[in-house]
Write an enzyme that holds these catalytic residues in place. Structure first.
Site, PDB file in Angstrom:
ATOM      1  N   LYS A  83       0.856  -1.203   0.000  1.00 49.75           N
ATOM      2  CA  LYS A  83       0.000   0.000   0.000  1.00 49.75           C
ATOM      3  C   LYS A  83       0.884   1.243   0.000  1.00 49.75           C
ATOM      4  CE  LYS A  83      -3.868   1.973   2.699  1.00 49.75           C
ATOM      5  NZ  LYS A  83      -4.757   1.757   3.872  1.00 49.75           N
ATOM      6  N   SER A  95      -9.737   1.640   2.722  1.00 47.70           N
ATOM      7  CA  SER A  95      -8.862   2.424   1.885  1.00 47.70           C
ATOM      8  C   SER A  95      -7.786   1.617   1.169  1.00 47.70           C
ATOM      9  CB  SER A  95      -8.177   3.502   2.733  1.00 47.70           C
ATOM     10  OG  SER A  95      -7.321   2.911   3.695  1.00 47.70           O
ATOM     11  N   SER A 141      -9.973  -0.663   6.970  1.00 49.67           N
ATOM     12  CA  SER A 141      -9.376  -0.561   5.636  1.00 49.67           C
ATOM     13  C   SER A 141      -8.609  -1.785   5.137  1.00 49.67           C
ATOM     14  CB  SER A 141      -8.447   0.637   5.577  1.00 49.67           C
ATOM     15  OG  SER A 141      -9.206   1.787   5.371  1.00 49.67           O
TER      16      SER A 141
HETATM   17  N1  GLN Z   1     -13.385   3.778   6.005  1.00 45.97           N
HETATM   18  C1  GLN Z   1     -12.806   4.257   7.225  1.00 45.97           C
HETATM   19  C2  GLN Z   1     -12.491   5.729   7.125  1.00 45.97           C
HETATM   20  O1  GLN Z   1     -12.684   6.279   6.087  1.00 45.97           O
HETATM   21  C3  GLN Z   1     -11.594   3.445   7.595  1.00 45.97           C
HETATM   22  C4  GLN Z   1     -10.349   3.882   6.974  1.00 45.97           C
HETATM   23  C5  GLN Z   1      -9.154   3.078   7.387  1.00 45.97           C
HETATM   24  O2  GLN Z   1      -9.275   2.055   8.048  1.00 45.97           O
HETATM   25  N2  GLN Z   1      -7.989   3.588   7.020  1.00 45.97           N
HETATM   26  O3  GLN Z   1     -12.084   6.340   8.078  1.00 45.97           O
END
Ligand code: GLN
Length: 486
Positions: free
Chosen positions: A76, A151, A175
Site C-alpha cells: 500500500k 482504503s 481498511s
Molecule cells: N473507512 C474508514 C475511514 O474512512 C476506515 C479507513 C481506514 O481504516 N484507514 O475512516
C-alpha cells in the site's frame, strides 16, 4: 508460465525453497500481469526494474533460510519506502520520496522479499471505496463498475487479480478487512501495537495498524509472521517474543467458544449476509466449537465515536502538511499565511478537508468536552464490552461488512452512507483487538461477502486457526474472468 501468478504465496515460497522455481521467473510473471492489469489502476508507482534486479541477485546467491525468499511484493502506498515515491494517495505527497524505510516493509525485506510497487489507496487512507485517491479510483477485478473497497483498495485488487503474491495494508477503521471482504481475499488487522507504525503515513495514530492481505489463511499467517516485531521507534509497539504463526497453524478448534453478538444484526442488512453468518455458525459447530450468544451493548455508538476520534487525530497529524517542510507547496499567496492556506486548499482532496474540519471542530475549546472527551469515554465502554465478552468466549463471529461491494459513484456524494460501511469493523479498532476477514460466499450479484472473526488481544494465532479450519469447509473459489486484460 503465467500460471505461476495463480499460486499462493505459501506455494511460491515452497517452490523457491526446493529450487524448482527461480525468483526471476516469478517476478517476470507478476510484472507481466501488472502490465496487463493497468485498467484496474491498482498501482500508483511501479518498482519493476528494482524488483528484477533484486530477483536476479537473489538467484545468483539465494538465501533460503528466511520466510519470504525471493518474493516480489507490492505494498500500500502509505508505507514509506526509501528512494521510492510514497504518495498516500494524495496530491500533497505526489512527489514525496522518503529517505527512510518503514519498519514493517523493512521487516519484509529482511525476510527475503523485495518491492514490486506501490498500491493505490484512498487519500491518507480516508475512505471505503478508493474513490478519494488523487490518482483515480481502483476498479474491483470481480466486476468492472464496482469499487474494491477502501482504503486499501489497490492492495485488495492487486491480490485478487494476481498482480502481487500477497500484500500489506493498513486498518484504522476497517481498511484491510472491508476491501478484503469486497474482493474475496483474506485480511487481518492485528492487535494495536503488534506491527510498528514507524514510517507509515499517519492517519489516526491511536487506531492505525498495518496487516497482511492475502489469497488464503496460510499466506496470511506467513505474512504476519514476517511483518511483526518490537520496534523502539514506535512508542506504542508491543515488546513480546515473536510467534511462529505459520508453523503453529492448526485446524483443531474443538472446544473453542465463539460469541455471536446480537447487536451486529442491523436494520436493512441483506438476507444473504444473515444466511452467511448462519453458515459460519454451522461450520464452527461442525468443527467442534461451541456457539454462545453474547451482547456488546455499546456497539451502536462505535461509528459516531470513531468519526470523532479518527478525524480529531487526523486533523492533528495532517497539520504537518504546510508547504514548508516537505510535500506540495502552492505557488500562490502574497505572504506566509496565504501560502499555508493555498497549499492546504489545493493539496488536499474534499474528504480529507471534511475530516480536518470535523477534527478541528471537535477539538476546539467549547466543543472538546461535548465531543472529543465524550467519545474517549464511550471508546472505553466499547473496549469494556469486548473485555467482558472475552471472559466467556475465545473469539467472536460477525459479518465483515453490511453489504457487498457497491457501484463506483454510488455513495461518493453521501458521506454518511459511505461511513456506514464501517459499522462492523470500527469497534475492533476502538478496542485495539485483532480481527480477520475471510471470504465466505457470494451475494446474488456474484460478489463476495466476508465473515469477520474478532479475537482477544494478541490472540492472532487463535484467529488464524479458526479461519484456517473454516476456510477448508467454506471452500471459496474466486472466479476471475480477467475482463481487464481485453
Ligand atoms: N473507512 C474508514 C475511514 O474512512 C476506515 C479507513 C481506514 O481504516 N484507514 O475512516
Amino acid at each position: 508460465m503465467s500460471e505461476l501468478t495463480n499460486k499462493s504465496l505459501t506455494e511460491l515460497v515452497s517452490l523457491i525453497k526446493t529450487k524448482e522455481l527461480k525468483s526471476e521467473d516469478i517476478t517476470k510473471d507478476f510484472i507481466d500481469n501488472c502490465n496487463k492489469g493497468e485498467k484496474l489502476n491498482a498501482f500508483v508507482t511501479n518498482a519493476f526494474d528494482h524488483a528484477l534486479d533484486k530477483a536476479k541477485n537473489f538467484d545468483k546467491n539465494p538465501n533460503l533460510d528466511c520466510l519470504l525468499p525471493g518474493i516480489p511484493l507490492a505494498v500500500k502506498d502509505l508505507f514509506c519506502t526509501e528512494g521510492v515515491r510514497t504518495t498516500a494517495g494524495s496530491k500533497m505527497l505526489e512527489n514525496f520520496i522518503p529517505n527512510y524505510e518503514s519498519t514493517v516493509t523493512n521487516n519484509l525485506w529482511s525476510e527475503g522479499a523485495f518491492l514490486l510497487g506501490k498500491l493505490n489507496c484512498d487519500e491518507f487512507a480516508m475512505g471505503s471505496s478508493n474513490e478519494t485517491s488523487y490518482f483515480g479510483n481502483v476498479i474491483n477485478p470481480l466486476k468492472d463498475n464496482v469499487v474494491p473497497g477502501g482504503s486499501s483498495g489497490g492492495s485488495a485488487a492487486a491480490v485478487c487479480a494476481n498482480l502481487t503474491p500477497a500484500t500489506i495494508g493498513t486498518d484504522t477503521g476497517g481498511s484491510i478487512r472491508q476491501p478484503a471482504s469486497f474482493t474475496g481475499t483474506v485480511g487481518l488487522k492485528p492487535t494495536y501495537g503488534l506491527c510498528s507504525r514507524w514510517g507509515i503515513v499517519a492517519f489516526a495514530s491511536s487506531l492505525d495498524q498495518a496487516g497482511p492481505m492475502t489469497k488464503n489463511v496460510s499466506d496470511c499467517a506467513l505474512m504476519l509472521e514476517a511483518m511483526v516485531g518490537f520496534d523502539p521507534k514506535d512508542s506504542t509497539s508491543i515488546n513480546k517474543k515473536k510467534e511462529n504463526y505459520s508453523k503453529n497453524l492448526s485446524k483443531d478448534i474443538k472446544g473453542l467458544k465463539i460469541g455471536i453478538p446480537k447487536e451486529y444484526r442491523v436494520d436493512g442488512m441483506p438476507s444473504q449476509i444473515e444466511e452467511l453468518w448462519d453458515k459460519g455458525k454451522k461450520i464452527l459447530k461442525e468443527e467442534g466449537a461451541e456457539i454462545i450468544d453474547i451482547s456488546l451493548p455499546h456497539t451502536e455508538y462505535a461509528l459516531p465515536t470513531y468519526y470523532i476520534v479518527a478525524p480529531a487525530e487526523a486533523s492533528s497529524n495532517l497539520a504537518r502538511y504546510d508547504g514548508v517542510k516537505y510535500g506540495f507547496r502552492s505557488s500562490k499567496g502574497a505572504n506566509l499565511i496565504e501560502m499555508y492556506e493555498n497549499t492546504r486548499s489545493e493539496g488536499f482532496g474534499d474528504e480529507v478537508k471534511r475530516r480536518i474540519l470535523i477534527g478541528t471542530y471537535v477539538l476546539s475549546s467549547g466543543y472538546y468536552d461535548a465531543y472529543y472527551l465524550k467519545a474517549q469515554k464511550v471508546r472505553q465502554l466499547i473496549k469494556r464490552d469486548f473485555d467482558q465478552s472475552f471472559k466467556n468466549v475465545d473469539a467472536i463471529l460477525t459479518p465483515s461488512t453490511p453489504s457487498s461491494a457497491f457501484q463506483i459513484g454510488e455513495k461518493k456524494d453521501d458521506p454518511i452512507s459511505m461511513y456506514l460501511n464501517d459499522v462492523f469493523t470500527v469497534p475492533v479498532n476502538l478496542a485495539g483487538v485483532p480481527a480477520i476477514s475471510i471470504p465466505a460466499g457470494l451475494d446474488k450479484n456474484k460478489l463476495p461477502l466476508g465473515l469477520q472473526l474478532i479475537g482477544k488481544p494478541l490472540a492472532e494465532q487463535t484467529l488464524l486457526n479458526i479461519a484456517y479450519s473454516m476456510e477448508d469447509k467454506i471452500n471459496f473459489k474466486l472466479d476471475l474472468n480477467k475482463w481487464w486484460e481485453n
